[in-house]
Design a protein around this motif. Structure first.
Motif, PDB file in Angstrom:
ATOM      1  N   GLY A 101      64.812  44.241  43.855  1.00 37.46           N
ATOM      2  CA  GLY A 101      63.591  43.514  43.534  1.00 37.46           C
ATOM      3  C   GLY A 101      62.396  44.039  44.305  1.00 37.46           C
ATOM      4  N   THR A 102      62.586  44.346  45.578  1.00 34.84           N
ATOM      5  CA  THR A 102      61.487  44.919  46.362  1.00 34.84           C
ATOM      6  C   THR A 102      61.169  46.343  45.904  1.00 34.84           C
ATOM      7  OG1 THR A 102      63.095  45.548  48.082  1.00 34.84           O
ATOM      8  CG2 THR A 102      61.882  43.493  48.403  1.00 34.84           C
ATOM      9  N   SER A 103      62.174  47.085  45.470  1.00 36.31           N
ATOM     10  CA  SER A 103      61.921  48.422  44.919  1.00 36.31           C
ATOM     11  C   SER A 103      61.123  48.330  43.625  1.00 36.31           C
ATOM     12  CB  SER A 103      63.244  49.148  44.661  1.00 36.31           C
ATOM     13  OG  SER A 103      63.973  49.344  45.857  1.00 36.31           O
ATOM     14  N   PHE A 104      61.426  47.330  42.820  1.00 38.53           N
ATOM     15  CA  PHE A 104      60.671  47.070  41.591  1.00 38.53           C
ATOM     16  C   PHE A 104      59.208  46.783  41.923  1.00 38.53           C
ATOM     17  CE2 PHE A 104      59.392  43.669  38.487  1.00 38.53           C
ATOM     18  CZ  PHE A 104      59.208  44.508  37.399  1.00 38.53           C
ATOM     19  N   ALA A 105      58.990  45.952  42.943  1.00 33.91           N
ATOM     20  CA  ALA A 105      57.631  45.633  43.376  1.00 33.91           C
ATOM     21  C   ALA A 105      56.913  46.882  43.884  1.00 33.91           C
ATOM     22  CB  ALA A 105      57.668  44.562  44.461  1.00 33.91           C
ATOM     23  N   MET A 106      57.608  47.722  44.632  1.00 35.12           N
ATOM     24  CA  MET A 106      57.008  48.949  45.155  1.00 35.12           C
ATOM     25  C   MET A 106      56.578  49.881  44.024  1.00 35.12           C
ATOM     26  SD  MET A 106      59.671  49.596  48.313  1.00 35.12           S
ATOM     27  CE  MET A 106      59.055  51.239  48.703  1.00 35.12           C
ATOM     28  N   THR A 107      57.355  49.923  42.953  1.00 38.42           N
ATOM     29  CA  THR A 107      57.009  50.771  41.816  1.00 38.42           C
ATOM     30  C   THR A 107      55.748  50.264  41.134  1.00 38.42           C
ATOM     31  OG1 THR A 107      59.374  51.161  41.485  1.00 38.42           O
ATOM     32  CG2 THR A 107      57.906  51.822  39.713  1.00 38.42           C
ATOM     33  N   ILE A 108      55.621  48.943  41.002  1.00 39.80           N
ATOM     34  CA  ILE A 108      54.399  48.368  40.427  1.00 39.80           C
ATOM     35  C   ILE A 108      53.203  48.670  41.332  1.00 39.80           C
ATOM     36  CG2 ILE A 108      53.236  46.217  39.808  1.00 39.80           C
ATOM     37  CD1 ILE A 108      55.938  45.100  38.977  1.00 39.80           C
ATOM     38  N   GLY A 109      53.390  48.502  42.642  1.00 34.28           N
ATOM     39  CA  GLY A 109      52.324  48.823  43.583  1.00 34.28           C
ATOM     40  C   GLY A 109      51.915  50.281  43.504  1.00 34.28           C
ATOM     41  N   ALA A 110      52.882  51.177  43.293  1.00 33.88           N
ATOM     42  CA  ALA A 110      52.579  52.606  43.174  1.00 33.88           C
ATOM     43  C   ALA A 110      51.720  52.878  41.945  1.00 33.88           C
ATOM     44  CB  ALA A 110      53.874  53.414  43.108  1.00 33.88           C
ATOM     45  N   ALA A 111      51.943  52.116  40.865  1.00 35.94           N
ATOM     46  CA  ALA A 111      51.130  52.279  39.656  1.00 35.94           C
ATOM     47  C   ALA A 111      49.673  51.897  39.931  1.00 35.94           C
ATOM     48  CB  ALA A 111      51.701  51.424  38.523  1.00 35.94           C
ATOM     49  N   TYR A 112      49.470  50.799  40.656  1.00 36.12           N
ATOM     50  CA  TYR A 112      48.106  50.398  41.018  1.00 36.12           C
ATOM     51  C   TYR A 112      47.455  51.450  41.919  1.00 36.12           C
ATOM     52  CZ  TYR A 112      48.094  45.651  39.098  1.00 36.12           C
ATOM     53  OH  TYR A 112      48.078  44.566  38.245  1.00 36.12           O
ATOM     54  N   ASP A 113      48.194  51.941  42.907  1.00 42.33           N
ATOM     55  CA  ASP A 113      47.641  52.936  43.832  1.00 42.33           C
ATOM     56  C   ASP A 113      47.278  54.221  43.103  1.00 42.33           C
ATOM     57  OD1 ASP A 113      47.920  51.177  45.929  1.00 42.33           O
ATOM     58  OD2 ASP A 113      49.858  51.978  46.572  1.00 42.33           O
ATOM     59  N   SER A 177      48.110  41.853  41.854  1.00 47.98           N
ATOM     60  CA  SER A 177      46.965  42.699  42.182  1.00 47.98           C
ATOM     61  C   SER A 177      46.490  42.484  43.612  1.00 47.98           C
ATOM     62  CB  SER A 177      45.815  42.414  41.206  1.00 47.98           C
ATOM     63  OG  SER A 177      44.720  43.244  41.451  1.00 47.98           O
ATOM     64  N   ARG A 178      46.708  41.305  44.144  1.00 48.49           N
ATOM     65  CA  ARG A 178      46.256  41.011  45.502  1.00 48.49           C
ATOM     66  C   ARG A 178      47.215  41.549  46.561  1.00 48.49           C
ATOM     67  NH1 ARG A 178      45.142  40.908  49.831  1.00 48.49           N
ATOM     68  NH2 ARG A 178      44.054  39.380  51.134  1.00 48.49           N
ATOM     69  N   VAL A 179      48.517  41.502  46.286  1.00 43.94           N
ATOM     70  CA  VAL A 179      49.510  41.782  47.328  1.00 43.94           C
ATOM     71  C   VAL A 179      50.000  43.230  47.327  1.00 43.94           C
ATOM     72  CG1 VAL A 179      51.827  41.180  48.155  1.00 43.94           C
ATOM     73  CG2 VAL A 179      50.265  39.376  47.388  1.00 43.94           C
ATOM     74  N   LEU A 180      50.289  43.782  46.157  1.00 44.68           N
ATOM     75  CA  LEU A 180      51.008  45.052  46.115  1.00 44.68           C
ATOM     76  C   LEU A 180      50.155  46.300  46.345  1.00 44.68           C
ATOM     77  CD1 LEU A 180      53.580  44.429  43.238  1.00 44.68           C
ATOM     78  CD2 LEU A 180      53.900  44.256  45.714  1.00 44.68           C
ATOM     79  N   PRO A 181      48.967  46.435  45.755  1.00 44.85           N
ATOM     80  CA  PRO A 181      48.209  47.673  45.960  1.00 44.85           C
ATOM     81  C   PRO A 181      47.699  47.799  47.392  1.00 44.85           C
ATOM     82  CG  PRO A 181      47.447  46.476  44.007  1.00 44.85           C
ATOM     83  CD  PRO A 181      48.323  45.538  44.781  1.00 44.85           C
ATOM     84  N   SER A 182      47.437  49.035  47.804  1.00 43.50           N
ATOM     85  CA  SER A 182      46.926  49.267  49.156  1.00 43.50           C
ATOM     86  C   SER A 182      45.408  49.203  49.211  1.00 43.50           C
ATOM     87  CB  SER A 182      47.404  50.631  49.676  1.00 43.50           C
ATOM     88  OG  SER A 182      46.957  51.671  48.828  1.00 43.50           O
ATOM     89  N   ARG A 183      44.738  49.142  48.080  1.00 43.89           N
ATOM     90  CA  ARG A 183      43.280  49.029  48.071  1.00 43.89           C
ATOM     91  C   ARG A 183      42.881  47.555  48.180  1.00 43.89           C
ATOM     92  NH1 ARG A 183      43.857  45.538  45.237  1.00 43.89           N
ATOM     93  NH2 ARG A 183      44.058  45.385  42.981  1.00 43.89           N
ATOM     94  N   ARG A 184      41.616  47.310  48.438  1.00 39.45           N
ATOM     95  CA  ARG A 184      41.073  45.964  48.467  1.00 39.45           C
ATOM     96  C   ARG A 184      39.903  45.884  47.496  1.00 39.45           C
ATOM     97  NH1 ARG A 184      45.045  44.549  49.806  1.00 39.45           N
ATOM     98  NH2 ARG A 184      45.774  43.555  51.726  1.00 39.45           N
ATOM     99  N   THR A 185      39.863  44.841  46.710  1.00 41.01           N
ATOM    100  CA  THR A 185      38.772  44.673  45.759  1.00 41.01           C
ATOM    101  C   THR A 185      38.500  43.189  45.582  1.00 41.01           C
ATOM    102  OG1 THR A 185      37.966  45.328  43.559  1.00 41.01           O
ATOM    103  CG2 THR A 185      40.256  44.595  43.711  1.00 41.01           C
TER     104      THR A 185
END
Length: 261
Positions: A101-113, A177-185
């Motif tokens: 589940g955390t790997s799944f979340a990391m993949t989504i975060g990678a898409a945002y990044d 969008s708030r938690v996973l990406p490394s950017r801030r907006t």
């Protein structure tokens, strides 16, 4: 206006292709499938505990899901196996759902990044993924619970059921969008893509509730277990593409806001 919309859509598609959107969507689908498998292992373990004294549970469950053929046989075999290995299955299911589940979340975060063209967090992404997993579970459970309550009301309240479900979907996208990406907006940048994602997710949920079970049953009759897996993977692949497109739209909005300011 129409011309600007077409140009904007082309820019989104161009960004999607440049960042390897198809590969990212496939990665989300793969980890989503593995997470679903781990969740099913855990669910089977729970069924193993509650079906010890209920010999007809596997048959009733297959009937309630509208399954027959190989799909129904898979459910019955899983419940029967869980009755004899429920303790070990519980441990495997919990560990599996947390890690995958955390790997799944990391993949989504990678898409945002990738959409925002920023580096990821590296090892810290897994901790973020765990936080996201907890929050998303709470939001989805709350949305499902609220929808179930609205279903008890007269049909005149049906629009409120839809609004409640869409609000739950919107909460999940904003949380993601708030938690996973490394950017801030800002929230204003995240809101419109999250609304688009909420409607798209609702369409996918409707397809998952009505179309996919029928396709699973039909595919299982023709292709056996492989047909069931293909139907689920197809749904997850579409979900993966929706996720990547939402990330790209958000990044484009962020760039437009930065340029205009």
């Amino acid at each position: 206006m129409i011309r600007r919309t077409i140009d904007w859509a082309r820019d989104v598609q161009r960004r999607y292709s440049q960042m390897g959107g198809q590969a990212l969507a496939a990665g989300i689908a793969l980890y989503g499938f593995l997470a679903l498998f781990a969740l099913l292992v855990l669910a089977v373990a729970v069924l193993g505990f509650i079906s010890v004294d209920d010999k007809g549970l596997a048959r009733d469950l297959s009937h309630d899901l509208g399954l027959d053929g190989d799909a129904a046989r898979i459910v019955r075999d899983a419940v029967d196996a869980a009755q004899s290995s429920r303790r070990l299955t519980t441990v495997v299911g919990v560990v599996g759902i947390l890690w995958i589940g955390t790997s799944f979340a990391m993949t989504i975060g990678a898409a945002y990044d990738a959409a925002w063209r920023v580096p990821g967090r590296g090892v810290r992404s897994r901790a973020r993924g765990f936080v996201w997993l907890l929050g998303a579970t709470v939001l989805l459970a709350a949305s499902g619970w609220a929808t179930a309550l609205w279903d008890l009301l007269p049909s005149a309240f049906a629009p409120l059921v839809v609004l409640t479900t869409l609000a739950g979907n919107l909460g999940v996208w904003l949380w993601t969008s708030r938690v996973l990406p490394s950017r801030r907006t800002s929230l204003s940048v995240m809101l419109v893509p999250a609304i688009i994602g909420a409607f798209a997710l609702e369409v996918l949920k409707v397809l998952g509730a009505y179309v996919v079970p029928h396709y699973v049953t039909t595919s299982s009759e023709l292709y056996g277990t492989l047909g069931v897996v293909f139907a689920i993977l197809l749904w997850l692949l579409v979900f993966g593409r929706v996720t990547v497109y939402v990330a790209v739209i958000e990044a484009k909005r962020g760039e437009s806001r930065a340029t205009s300011s």
